[in-house]
Design a protein around this motif. Structure first.
Motif, PDB file in Angstrom:
ATOM      1  N   LEU A  50      22.908  27.418  80.670  1.00 40.53           N
ATOM      2  CA  LEU A  50      23.373  27.734  79.332  1.00 40.53           C
ATOM      3  C   LEU A  50      22.161  28.115  78.498  1.00 40.53           C
ATOM      4  O   LEU A  50      21.180  27.367  78.462  1.00 40.53           O
ATOM      5  CB  LEU A  50      24.074  26.526  78.702  1.00 40.53           C
ATOM      6  CG  LEU A  50      25.268  25.950  79.458  1.00 40.53           C
ATOM      7  CD1 LEU A  50      25.732  24.653  78.803  1.00 40.53           C
ATOM      8  CD2 LEU A  50      26.403  26.949  79.530  1.00 40.53           C
ATOM      9  N   VAL A  51      22.242  29.257  77.835  1.00 40.83           N
ATOM     10  CA  VAL A  51      21.108  29.741  77.052  1.00 40.83           C
ATOM     11  C   VAL A  51      21.559  29.963  75.615  1.00 40.83           C
ATOM     12  O   VAL A  51      22.404  30.831  75.346  1.00 40.83           O
ATOM     13  CB  VAL A  51      20.531  31.037  77.635  1.00 40.83           C
ATOM     14  CG1 VAL A  51      19.362  31.523  76.779  1.00 40.83           C
ATOM     15  CG2 VAL A  51      20.083  30.816  79.079  1.00 40.83           C
ATOM     16  N   GLU A  52      20.978  29.180  74.716  1.00 42.67           N
ATOM     17  CA  GLU A  52      21.305  29.314  73.300  1.00 42.67           C
ATOM     18  C   GLU A  52      20.386  30.326  72.642  1.00 42.67           C
ATOM     19  O   GLU A  52      19.225  30.490  73.050  1.00 42.67           O
ATOM     20  CB  GLU A  52      21.165  27.985  72.561  1.00 42.67           C
ATOM     21  CG  GLU A  52      22.014  26.849  73.093  1.00 42.67           C
ATOM     22  CD  GLU A  52      21.255  25.944  74.033  1.00 42.67           C
ATOM     23  OE1 GLU A  52      21.642  24.762  74.160  1.00 42.67           O
ATOM     24  OE2 GLU A  52      20.273  26.407  74.637  1.00 42.67           O
TER      25      GLU A  52
ATOM     26  N   ALA B 139      26.605  31.595  79.114  1.00 39.27           N
ATOM     27  CA  ALA B 139      26.709  30.813  80.344  1.00 39.27           C
ATOM     28  C   ALA B 139      26.503  31.698  81.562  1.00 39.27           C
ATOM     29  O   ALA B 139      26.839  32.882  81.549  1.00 39.27           O
ATOM     30  CB  ALA B 139      28.076  30.143  80.415  1.00 39.27           C
ATOM     31  N   SER B 140      25.961  31.096  82.604  1.00 43.29           N
ATOM     32  CA  SER B 140      25.717  31.840  83.847  1.00 43.29           C
ATOM     33  C   SER B 140      26.963  31.957  84.701  1.00 43.29           C
ATOM     34  O   SER B 140      26.958  32.665  85.704  1.00 43.29           O
ATOM     35  CB  SER B 140      24.606  31.152  84.656  1.00 43.29           C
ATOM     36  OG  SER B 140      24.974  29.816  84.972  1.00 43.29           O
ATOM     37  N   GLU B 141      28.025  31.249  84.291  1.00 42.84           N
ATOM     38  CA  GLU B 141      29.289  31.314  85.014  1.00 42.84           C
ATOM     39  C   GLU B 141      30.422  31.548  84.027  1.00 42.84           C
ATOM     40  O   GLU B 141      30.239  31.423  82.810  1.00 42.84           O
ATOM     41  CB  GLU B 141      29.527  30.011  85.781  1.00 42.84           C
ATOM     42  CG  GLU B 141      28.462  29.676  86.790  1.00 42.84           C
ATOM     43  CD  GLU B 141      28.767  28.404  87.545  1.00 42.84           C
ATOM     44  OE1 GLU B 141      27.844  27.885  88.192  1.00 42.84           O
ATOM     45  OE2 GLU B 141      29.911  27.929  87.491  1.00 42.84           O
ATOM     46  N   SER B 142      31.587  31.835  84.556  1.00 39.80           N
ATOM     47  CA  SER B 142      32.742  32.057  83.706  1.00 39.80           C
ATOM     48  C   SER B 142      33.032  30.812  82.875  1.00 39.80           C
ATOM     49  O   SER B 142      33.198  29.717  83.393  1.00 39.80           O
ATOM     50  CB  SER B 142      33.970  32.383  84.558  1.00 39.80           C
ATOM     51  OG  SER B 142      35.138  32.392  83.759  1.00 39.80           O
TER      52      SER B 142
ATOM     53  N   TRP C 227      23.847  21.193  79.871  1.00 39.34           N
ATOM     54  CA  TRP C 227      23.243  21.394  78.563  1.00 39.34           C
ATOM     55  C   TRP C 227      22.287  22.582  78.580  1.00 39.34           C
ATOM     56  O   TRP C 227      21.614  22.843  79.580  1.00 39.34           O
ATOM     57  CB  TRP C 227      22.452  20.149  78.140  1.00 39.34           C
ATOM     58  CG  TRP C 227      23.309  18.950  77.911  1.00 39.34           C
ATOM     59  CD1 TRP C 227      23.695  18.019  78.831  1.00 39.34           C
ATOM     60  CD2 TRP C 227      23.872  18.545  76.660  1.00 39.34           C
ATOM     61  NE1 TRP C 227      24.473  17.061  78.229  1.00 39.34           N
ATOM     62  CE2 TRP C 227      24.593  17.352  76.905  1.00 39.34           C
ATOM     63  CE3 TRP C 227      23.848  19.051  75.370  1.00 39.34           C
ATOM     64  CZ2 TRP C 227      25.273  16.665  75.891  1.00 39.34           C
ATOM     65  CZ3 TRP C 227      24.523  18.371  74.375  1.00 39.34           C
ATOM     66  CH2 TRP C 227      25.228  17.201  74.628  1.00 39.34           C
ATOM     67  N   GLY C 228      22.211  23.240  77.427  1.00 39.52           N
ATOM     68  CA  GLY C 228      21.202  24.250  77.243  1.00 39.52           C
ATOM     69  C   GLY C 228      19.920  23.628  76.730  1.00 39.52           C
ATOM     70  O   GLY C 228      19.840  22.411  76.518  1.00 39.52           O
ATOM     71  N   GLN C 229      18.919  24.466  76.507  1.00 41.39           N
ATOM     72  CA  GLN C 229      17.608  23.982  76.063  1.00 41.39           C
ATOM     73  C   GLN C 229      17.532  23.770  74.561  1.00 41.39           C
ATOM     74  O   GLN C 229      16.629  23.100  74.075  1.00 41.39           O
ATOM     75  CB  GLN C 229      16.522  24.974  76.497  1.00 41.39           C
ATOM     76  CG  GLN C 229      16.338  25.041  78.001  1.00 41.39           C
ATOM     77  CD  GLN C 229      15.907  23.715  78.580  1.00 41.39           C
ATOM     78  OE1 GLN C 229      14.949  23.112  78.135  1.00 41.39           O
ATOM     79  NE2 GLN C 229      16.640  23.234  79.576  1.00 41.39           N
TER      80      GLN C 229
END
Length: 115
Positions: A4-6, A24-27, A105-107
């Motif tokens: 997850l990239v915010e 998100a890297s997935e659906s 969680w994202g960063q």
């Protein structure tokens, strides 16, 4: 591994608006729920907004009527629109995705609201 990239954080004045994105890297349709959390200076992490099922949303009183969570399934992205920002909204904002008993969680992205 889910990633997850915010993005979208920054510095705004009181009363300003920001929109955060969580890619998100997935659906995102594969997740039971997605949400935004934040951790302010010297504070514990707290829930900001959740989105589950058929667009069921939940907000704490502190952000209700100011923040809106939404999603774009085609882009695998969840958004958090933040209006009427206050200095107390200053925090690192994190995206979270839940699938079954696991959560990801994202960063985080920094939001600073100046008075």
């Amino acid at each position: 591994q889910v990633q997850l990239v915010e993005s979208g954080g920054g510095l705004v004045h009181t009363g300003g608006t920001l929109t955060l994105s969580c890619a998100a890297s997935e659906s995102i349709s594969s997740f039971n729920a997605m949400g935004w959390y934040r951790r302010g200076p010297g504070k514990q992490r707290e829930l900001v907004a959740t989105l589950a099922g058929a667009n069921f949303t939940n907000y704490p009183e502190s952000v209700k009527d100011r923040f809106t969570i939404s999603r774009d399934n085609a882009k695998n992205t969840v958004y958090l629109q933040m209006n009427s920002l206050k200095p107390e909204d200053t925090a690192v904002y994190y995206c979270r995705a839940d699938r079954g008993w696991r959560n990801y969680w994202g960063q985080g992205t920094q939001v600073t609201v100046s008075s």
